[in-house]
Design an enzyme around this catalytic site. Structure first.
Site, PDB file in Angstrom:
ATOM      1  N   ARG A 218      -2.957 -10.581 -14.426  1.00 43.70           N
ATOM      2  CA  ARG A 218      -1.677 -10.410 -15.126  1.00 43.70           C
ATOM      3  C   ARG A 218      -1.767 -10.763 -16.608  1.00 43.70           C
ATOM      4  NH1 ARG A 218       1.372 -10.230 -10.612  1.00 43.70           N
ATOM      5  NH2 ARG A 218       3.545  -9.613 -10.893  1.00 43.70           N
ATOM      6  N   HIS A 249      -7.741  -0.980  -9.624  1.00 43.82           N
ATOM      7  CA  HIS A 249      -6.665  -1.689  -8.890  1.00 43.82           C
ATOM      8  C   HIS A 249      -5.397  -0.855  -8.928  1.00 43.82           C
ATOM      9  CE1 HIS A 249      -3.831  -4.908  -7.907  1.00 43.82           C
ATOM     10  NE2 HIS A 249      -4.838  -5.728  -7.634  1.00 43.82           N
TER      11      HIS A 249
HETATM   12  C1  UD1 Z   1      -2.137 -10.222  -6.802  1.00 45.61           C
HETATM   13  C2  UD1 Z   1      -2.104 -11.740  -7.001  1.00 45.61           C
HETATM   14  C3  UD1 Z   1      -3.364 -12.216  -7.702  1.00 45.61           C
HETATM   15  C4  UD1 Z   1      -4.606 -11.719  -6.978  1.00 45.61           C
HETATM   16  C5  UD1 Z   1      -4.527 -10.211  -6.841  1.00 45.61           C
HETATM   17  C6  UD1 Z   1      -5.703  -9.677  -6.051  1.00 45.61           C
HETATM   18  C7  UD1 Z   1       0.029 -12.855  -7.434  1.00 45.61           C
HETATM   19  C8  UD1 Z   1       1.075 -13.172  -8.410  1.00 45.61           C
HETATM   20  N1  UD1 Z   1      -0.979 -12.086  -7.858  1.00 45.61           N
HETATM   21  O1  UD1 Z   1      -2.066  -9.616  -8.098  1.00 45.61           O
HETATM   22  O2  UD1 Z   1      -3.377 -13.633  -7.719  1.00 45.61           O
HETATM   23  O3  UD1 Z   1      -5.741 -12.086  -7.718  1.00 45.61           O
HETATM   24  O4  UD1 Z   1      -3.326  -9.863  -6.143  1.00 45.61           O
HETATM   25  O5  UD1 Z   1      -5.851  -8.301  -6.195  1.00 45.61           O
HETATM   26  O6  UD1 Z   1       0.102 -13.274  -6.294  1.00 45.61           O
HETATM   27  N2  UD1 Z   1      -0.156  -2.301  -5.446  1.00 45.61           N
HETATM   28  C9  UD1 Z   1      -0.171  -1.184  -4.629  1.00 45.61           C
HETATM   29  N3  UD1 Z   1      -0.876  -1.254  -3.450  1.00 45.61           N
HETATM   30  C10 UD1 Z   1      -1.578  -2.332  -3.070  1.00 45.61           C
HETATM   31  C11 UD1 Z   1      -1.581  -3.456  -3.910  1.00 45.61           C
HETATM   32  C12 UD1 Z   1      -0.854  -3.426  -5.088  1.00 45.61           C
HETATM   33  O7  UD1 Z   1       0.444  -0.168  -4.945  1.00 45.61           O
HETATM   34  O8  UD1 Z   1      -2.184  -2.320  -1.987  1.00 45.61           O
HETATM   35  C13 UD1 Z   1       0.640  -2.260  -6.700  1.00 45.61           C
HETATM   36  C14 UD1 Z   1       2.156  -2.330  -6.414  1.00 45.61           C
HETATM   37  O9  UD1 Z   1       2.840  -1.546  -7.349  1.00 45.61           O
HETATM   38  C15 UD1 Z   1       2.468  -3.817  -6.625  1.00 45.61           C
HETATM   39  C16 UD1 Z   1       1.542  -4.103  -7.799  1.00 45.61           C
HETATM   40  O10 UD1 Z   1       0.333  -3.387  -7.516  1.00 45.61           O
HETATM   41  O11 UD1 Z   1       3.822  -4.064  -6.904  1.00 45.61           O
HETATM   42  C17 UD1 Z   1       1.273  -5.557  -8.070  1.00 45.61           C
HETATM   43  O12 UD1 Z   1       0.894  -6.259  -6.904  1.00 45.61           O
HETATM   44  P1  UD1 Z   1       0.972  -7.896  -6.924  1.00 45.61           P
HETATM   45  O13 UD1 Z   1       0.451  -8.398  -5.629  1.00 45.61           O
HETATM   46  O14 UD1 Z   1       2.317  -8.327  -7.344  1.00 45.61           O
HETATM   47  O15 UD1 Z   1       0.008  -8.277  -8.123  1.00 45.61           O
HETATM   48  P2  UD1 Z   1      -1.565  -8.117  -8.285  1.00 45.61           P
HETATM   49  O16 UD1 Z   1      -1.818  -7.806  -9.718  1.00 45.61           O
HETATM   50  O17 UD1 Z   1      -2.101  -7.230  -7.251  1.00 45.61           O
HETATM   51  N1  UDP Z   2     -13.093  -5.710  -3.560  1.00 47.87           N
HETATM   52  C1  UDP Z   2     -12.986  -4.681  -2.632  1.00 47.87           C
HETATM   53  N2  UDP Z   2     -12.820  -3.402  -3.110  1.00 47.87           N
HETATM   54  C2  UDP Z   2     -12.757  -3.108  -4.429  1.00 47.87           C
HETATM   55  C3  UDP Z   2     -12.843  -4.181  -5.371  1.00 47.87           C
HETATM   56  C4  UDP Z   2     -12.999  -5.483  -4.892  1.00 47.87           C
HETATM   57  O1  UDP Z   2     -13.060  -4.899  -1.423  1.00 47.87           O
HETATM   58  O2  UDP Z   2     -12.608  -1.931  -4.795  1.00 47.87           O
HETATM   59  C5  UDP Z   2     -13.228  -7.095  -3.043  1.00 47.87           C
HETATM   60  C6  UDP Z   2     -14.301  -7.958  -3.687  1.00 47.87           C
HETATM   61  O3  UDP Z   2     -15.531  -7.819  -3.019  1.00 47.87           O
HETATM   62  C7  UDP Z   2     -13.713  -9.358  -3.560  1.00 47.87           C
HETATM   63  C8  UDP Z   2     -12.213  -9.136  -3.601  1.00 47.87           C
HETATM   64  O4  UDP Z   2     -12.007  -7.749  -3.351  1.00 47.87           O
HETATM   65  O5  UDP Z   2     -14.020  -9.952  -2.310  1.00 47.87           O
HETATM   66  C9  UDP Z   2     -11.642  -9.511  -4.935  1.00 47.87           C
HETATM   67  O6  UDP Z   2     -10.324  -9.072  -5.044  1.00 47.87           O
HETATM   68  P1  UDP Z   2      -9.529  -9.068  -6.402  1.00 47.87           P
HETATM   69  O7  UDP Z   2     -10.478  -8.909  -7.537  1.00 47.87           O
HETATM   70  O8  UDP Z   2      -8.447  -8.044  -6.267  1.00 47.87           O
HETATM   71  O9  UDP Z   2      -8.809 -10.488  -6.412  1.00 47.87           O
HETATM   72  P2  UDP Z   2      -9.259 -11.939  -6.920  1.00 47.87           P
HETATM   73  O10 UDP Z   2     -10.497 -12.318  -6.206  1.00 47.87           O
HETATM   74  O11 UDP Z   2      -9.409 -11.876  -8.401  1.00 47.87           O
HETATM   75  O12 UDP Z   2      -8.088 -12.786  -6.548  1.00 47.87           O
END
Ligand code: UD1
Ligand code: UDP
Length: 376
Positions: A218, A249
């Site tokens: 973020r 992502h």
């Molecule tokens: C979240 C976590 C972060 C973690 C990350 C892992 C919080 C505040 N943030 O961040 O700590 O490192 O996940 O990836 O808890 N979305 C989809 N499909 C999905 C996932 C996400 O469409 O399967 C989109 C949606 O629009 C959603 C947005 O991503 O609203 C943000 O998702 P959110 O979980 O709020 O934040 P992340 O940036 O993914």
């Molecule tokens: N990962 C995955 N697919 C992807 C990218 C990452 O399975 O396309 C896995 C990666 O191996 C790791 C985890 O997702 O175990 C990390 O997730 P992310 O970076 O979203 O979150 P964070 O670890 O920063 O909270």
């Protein structure tokens, strides 16, 4: 009577790191009755993990909304967990790491009277706004938790410095190494086939150095991601011996700048988030990993892969100290310079890619369960 566990998670990394714990508890079903609850803070990215690890949650709160905000997500989790906690009445509720699911589920579990077990406890940057909101999420969860499963001695030290009682802290290693081992074992079974890996095999150009990229933090939204994308575009332009693969992502704040700046550049492939085995397959083939991810930083040293971390602070000093991770922040020039050094200087590369894994031996979940058995 069996001890009742509720394992709660919501995002991709929590699912990857909790999956081996679910499996290990299921091996101990004579002592523990274990149920899984997903908030589904993530949807597609979470479902990919559940499918691979063959986990069918008992409760699916299905909360994700497009471009969700922290206020409504937090309150939806707390309110949504109330009937589940009141109905199942677990002795222990397990939460992982530092997401909004972690913090909100921790609070809900505390309200319900269950004991809270925090997995991956004690990580700190000591900067409340970086990573945001994760540093605050894990600090709050640390205050709430009854038991703290710390991945490293450094994490335990952080908790002791916050006056957490030492007999409630267990150093276990990080469960991500358990997950990595489970994944490698499964993928190498002769019966295992994977269409995604077949596609990746076609995309991968073994005659080039593969830079594997992920990012989502973020605090990097906005200018940070613009800088990161400009750095990747410059690296692609300057190095014709390089291939960049970037599973993007699904957060719209990430998708927008990444596709606007990088789509259409020849040696850069923007692809959808990969399922866990596909991503591990690609990490194994990477020359260099460029990321702001927490989990990837922990996995890469196990695979002998150097990592540039596009963040200013870290709660994972172990790999930086070991020399396998470099913090670059999101300055375009710094990212380009550090990547070019590793692409063009074999000595620098060899030094960084020494295999070193400070994060565990694949037995973290076993240790967590042994610790809890000793509480009976
Ligand atoms: C979240 C976590 C972060 C973690 C990350 C892992 C919080 C505040 N943030 O961040 O700590 O490192 O996940 O990836 O808890 N979305 C989809 N499909 C999905 C996932 C996400 O469409 O399967 C989109 C949606 O629009 C959603 C947005 O991503 O609203 C943000 O998702 P959110 O979980 O709020 O934040 P992340 O940036 O993914
Ligand atoms: N990962 C995955 N697919 C992807 C990218 C990452 O399975 O396309 C896995 C990666 O191996 C790791 C985890 O997702 O175990 C990390 O997730 P992310 O970076 O979203 O979150 P964070 O670890 O920063 O909270």
């Amino acid at each position: 009577m069996k001890i009742k566990n509720l394992i709660v998670f919501g995002t991709r990394p929590e699912a990857i790191k909790m999956a081996p714990l679910v499996k290990e508890f299921n091996k101990n079903s004579d002592i523990f009755e274990t149920k899984v609850c997903i908030t589904a803070q993530h949807r597609e990215m979470l479902d990919q993990v559940l499918e691979f690890f063959e986990i069918s949650p008992h409760f699916d709160m299905d909360l994700m909304k497009q471009n969700q905000n922290l206020y409504s997500l937090t309150s939806d989790i707390i309110i949504g967990l109330k009937p589940i906690l009141e109905d199942f009445r677990p002795h222990y509720v397990f939460v992982h790491g530092d997401t909004t699911t972690t913090m909100a589920a921790g609070i809900a579990a505390f309200y319900s009277g269950s004991k809270v077990c925090h997995i991956e406890a004690g990580l700190r940057t000591f900067n409340n706004r970086s990573p945001f909101p994760e540093e605050m999420n894990r600090s709050i969860t640390g205050r709430i938790a009854d038991f703290h499963f710390a991945p490293t001695d450094t994490a335990k030290e952080n908790l002791l410095n916050e006056n957490i009682a030492s007999n409630t802290i267990e150093v276990t290693g990080n469960t991500v190494i358990d997950a990595l081992e489970l994944s490698v074992k499964r993928v190498t079974e002769s019966s295992y086939t994977d269409k995604e890996i077949e596609e990746l095999n076609k995309l991968w150009n073994p005659s080039k150095k593969l830079l594997l990229v992920t990012g989502h933090r973020r605090e990097n939204h906005g200018q940070g991601f613009i800088n990161i994308c400009n750095a990747l575009a410059q690296l692609a332009k300057e190095n014709d011996n390089v291939q960049i693969i970037y599973p993007v992502h699904l957060n719209p704040n990430v998708q927008k700048p990444v596709y606007q700046i990088l789509d259409g550049i020849d040696s850069i492939s923007l692809i959808n988030p990969l399922s866990y085995p596909g991503f591990v397959w690609l990490m194994n083939r990477a020359y260099l990993i460029i990321t702001d991810s927490g989990g990837v930083q922990e996995e890469a040293p196990s695979l002998g892969k150097p990592v540039l971390v596009m963040r200013d602070t870290t709660e994972r000093p172990e790999a930086v100290d070991a020399g396998t991770v470099i913090l670059t922040g999101t300055n375009t020039e710094v990212i380009v310079d550090e990547a070019n050094k590793l692409i063009n200087n074999d000595n620098a590369y060899q030094q960084m890619s020494q295999r070193h894994n400070p994060y565990g031996d694949g037995k973290a979940c076993y240790r967590i369960i042994e610790f809890l058995k000793n509480q009976i």
